[in-house]
Design a protein around this motif. Structure first.
Motif, mmCIF file in Angstrom:
data_model
loop_
_atom_site.group_PDB
_atom_site.id
_atom_site.type_symbol
_atom_site.label_atom_id
_atom_site.label_comp_id
_atom_site.label_asym_id
_atom_site.label_seq_id
_atom_site.Cartn_x
_atom_site.Cartn_y
_atom_site.Cartn_z
ATOM 1 N N ARG A 263 0.821 -1.212 0.000
ATOM 2 C CA ARG A 263 0.000 0.000 0.000
ATOM 3 C C ARG A 263 0.858 1.268 0.000
ATOM 4 N N ILE A 264 1.948 1.236 0.737
ATOM 5 C CA ILE A 264 2.877 2.374 0.723
ATOM 6 C C ILE A 264 3.493 2.529 -0.664
ATOM 7 N N ALA A 265 3.890 1.410 -1.269
ATOM 8 C CA ALA A 265 4.527 1.454 -2.590
ATOM 9 C C ALA A 265 3.581 2.006 -3.653
ATOM 10 N N GLN A 266 2.287 1.707 -3.537
ATOM 11 C CA GLN A 266 1.311 2.221 -4.503
ATOM 12 C C GLN A 266 1.033 3.700 -4.294
ATOM 13 N N TRP A 267 1.160 4.169 -3.056
ATOM 14 C CA TRP A 267 0.816 5.553 -2.719
ATOM 15 C C TRP A 267 1.951 6.536 -2.995
ATOM 16 N N MET A 268 3.197 6.138 -2.769
ATOM 17 C CA MET A 268 4.303 7.090 -2.713
ATOM 18 C C MET A 268 4.706 7.741 -4.039
ATOM 19 N N PRO A 269 4.541 7.108 -5.224
ATOM 20 C CA PRO A 269 5.060 7.744 -6.446
ATOM 21 C C PRO A 269 4.498 9.134 -6.722
ATOM 22 N N GLU A 270 3.248 9.388 -6.359
ATOM 23 C CA GLU A 270 2.641 10.693 -6.620
ATOM 24 C C GLU A 270 2.889 11.698 -5.498
ATOM 25 N N GLN A 271 3.625 11.280 -4.475
ATOM 26 C CA GLN A 271 3.775 12.136 -3.297
ATOM 27 C C GLN A 271 5.118 12.862 -3.224
ATOM 28 N N ARG A 272 6.022 12.582 -4.155
ATOM 29 C CA ARG A 272 7.379 13.115 -4.084
ATOM 30 C C ARG A 272 8.024 12.784 -2.742
ATOM 31 N N ILE A 273 7.853 11.540 -2.353
ATOM 32 C CA ILE A 273 8.424 11.032 -1.106
ATOM 33 C C ILE A 273 9.197 9.751 -1.415
ATOM 34 N N GLU A 274 10.384 9.627 -0.828
ATOM 35 C CA GLU A 274 11.127 8.374 -0.890
ATOM 36 C C GLU A 274 11.006 7.689 0.463
ATOM 37 N N ILE A 275 10.953 6.366 0.445
ATOM 38 C CA ILE A 275 10.683 5.597 1.661
ATOM 39 C C ILE A 275 11.832 4.651 1.973
ATOM 40 N N ASP A 276 12.280 4.668 3.233
ATOM 41 C CA ASP A 276 13.091 3.584 3.787
ATOM 42 C C ASP A 276 12.130 2.735 4.618
ATOM 43 N N PHE A 277 11.930 1.491 4.202
ATOM 44 C CA PHE A 277 10.911 0.640 4.827
ATOM 45 C C PHE A 277 11.623 -0.452 5.629
ATOM 46 N N ILE A 278 11.597 -0.321 6.952
ATOM 47 C CA ILE A 278 12.288 -1.258 7.842
ATOM 48 C C ILE A 278 11.254 -2.233 8.388
ATOM 49 N N SER A 279 11.217 -3.435 7.817
ATOM 50 C CA SER A 279 10.243 -4.449 8.219
ATOM 51 C C SER A 279 11.008 -5.620 8.822
ATOM 52 N N LEU A 280 10.953 -5.757 10.154
ATOM 53 C CA LEU A 280 11.775 -6.733 10.863
ATOM 54 C C LEU A 280 10.969 -7.406 11.972
ATOM 55 N N PRO A 281 11.390 -8.626 12.383
ATOM 56 C CA PRO A 281 10.736 -9.275 13.524
ATOM 57 C C PRO A 281 11.224 -8.672 14.840
ATOM 58 N N LYS A 282 11.043 -7.365 14.985
ATOM 59 C CA LYS A 282 11.427 -6.638 16.183
ATOM 60 C C LYS A 282 10.696 -5.303 16.167
ATOM 61 N N SER A 283 10.789 -4.600 17.276
ATOM 62 C CA SER A 283 10.191 -3.268 17.351
ATOM 63 C C SER A 283 11.242 -2.216 17.049
ATOM 64 N N THR A 284 10.887 -1.250 16.213
ATOM 65 C CA THR A 284 11.717 -0.069 16.019
ATOM 66 C C THR A 284 11.073 1.083 16.771
ATOM 67 N N THR A 285 11.883 2.033 17.203
ATOM 68 C CA THR A 285 11.323 3.136 17.964
ATOM 69 C C THR A 285 11.836 4.464 17.432
ATOM 70 N N VAL A 286 10.989 5.473 17.527
ATOM 71 C CA VAL A 286 11.426 6.817 17.150
ATOM 72 C C VAL A 286 12.299 7.407 18.247
ATOM 73 N N ALA A 287 12.102 6.956 19.492
ATOM 74 C CA ALA A 287 12.901 7.481 20.601
ATOM 75 C C ALA A 287 14.369 7.118 20.446
ATOM 76 N N SER A 288 14.654 5.943 19.864
ATOM 77 C CA SER A 288 16.044 5.508 19.671
ATOM 78 C C SER A 288 16.583 5.897 18.301
ATOM 79 N N ARG A 289 15.822 6.729 17.571
ATOM 80 C CA ARG A 289 16.256 7.301 16.293
ATOM 81 C C ARG A 289 16.339 6.251 15.176
ATOM 82 N N GLU A 290 15.652 5.118 15.327
ATOM 83 C CA GLU A 290 15.681 4.092 14.286
ATOM 84 C C GLU A 290 14.738 4.415 13.129
ATOM 85 N N ALA A 291 13.703 5.198 13.391
ATOM 86 C CA ALA A 291 12.693 5.448 12.364
ATOM 87 C C ALA A 291 12.064 6.819 12.581
ATOM 88 N N ASP A 292 11.505 7.377 11.495
ATOM 89 C CA ASP A 292 10.729 8.611 11.592
ATOM 90 C C ASP A 292 9.303 8.308 12.052
#
Length: 304
Positions: A117-146
């Protein structure tokens, strides 16, 4: 050295080399991101350390790790970077560089729902995506993700958070498995079967311990760190598996066992208060929320 003299002696451009090494842990990785050589990265970091009269990194077998001084500088350097990005965004013109948003998400939702769904949406948005999909939690507090999507409610200073969606899980098996072992009509029969699940010592959150709602002593014959591997084992006829309904319900290889056996969990979405000011982060945030709201019947079995 006075504060003014130290400021004048500091090459602000060196901060981007410092940030890259802090985020990627190795000179070679930082060099690839910055499109330069690892020698240049190392020289710029040493120049910054010299100007500040402080050691910013220690080198270990795992790469470069921030010292206490480095960690303190990182927070301020990242704030400078965010403010520069905001300034460039305000001055941006058509044809300017696309904004980049880093999304961290658990691999079940990431691989089987959000990535397409992100891949279908982003081309018209002038946005590039780093997509971190892992069997773990990422957090914005630890600066891993926006933007981070987790099973547990996030905590941390300056973190914006909200419930993204409830979702349901059910028990699934292959037709082959049920043909061999016969139909399952009552919940008490579940303890007699072979099971597929997570490796308990490697679970990244207690929210994954839904098997305990059946019994603490199930017979696990296949365990994995990823929900994708568990689905494949179930489809191969290895045993019963608890899977999110958005993964199992439309898989033609699987059959839902005991329709009334349902497990409910939640996905939370979070971002940093400063990052939320960026138009690209804000648009991505609202897209994910609205998309999950529109797909509630897919994510939550039985929703109207």
């Amino acid at each position: 050295m006075s504060d003014e003299a130290q400021l004048l002696a500091t090459n602000w451009n060196d901060l981007k080399f410092f940030l890259a090494v802090a985020r990627h842990g190795r000179l070679s990785h930082a060099a690839r991101v910055l499109d330069t050589s690892h020698v240049t990265v190392g020289n710029r970091v040493r120049a910054l350390e010299s100007a500040l009269a402080a050691q910013l990194f220690v080198q270990t077998g795992q790469g470069f790790e921030l010292t206490h001084a480095g960690d303190r500088l990182f927070r301020h350097a990242e704030s400078l970077e965010r403010n520069l990005r905001l300034g460039l965004e305000v001055l941006g013109t058509p044809g300017a560089t696309r904004s980049r948003v880093r999304i961290g998400v658990t691999e079940g939702l990431g691989d089987n729902y959000l990535s397409r769904r992100i891949a279908q949406w982003m081309p018209e948005q002038r946005i590039e995506i780093d997509f971190i999909s892992l069997p773990k939690s990422t957090t914005v507090a630890s600066r891993e993700a926006d933007i981070s999507i987790t099973l547990e409610q996030p905590t941390g200073e300056f973190v914006i958070r909200r419930l993204l969606t409830d979702y349901t899980l059910g028990i699934y098996a292959s037709q082959e498995y049920l043909a061999r072992h016969g139909p399952i009509r009552e919940r008490r029969e579940l303890v007699e079967h072979a099971w597929i699940g997570y490796i308990e010592s490697m679970m990244f959150t207690d929210e994954l311990k839904y098997h305990y709602e059946i019994s603490p002593s199930l017979n696990f014959v296949f365990q994995s760190t990823t929900i994708g591997a568990q689905r494949e084992a179930a489809a191969a006829g290895v045993g019963l598996s608890i899977l999110p309904d958005y993964m199992g319900r439309d898989d033609p290889r699987l059959v839902r066992v005991l329709a009334d056996a349902q497990f409910v969990r939640h996905y939370w979405i979070s971002t940093n208060r400063d990052l939320h000011r960026f138009a690209a982060v804000n648009r991505t945030w609202h897209f994910i929320i609205e998309r999950c709201r529109a797909d509630r019947s897919l994510l939550y079995a039985g929703a109207q």
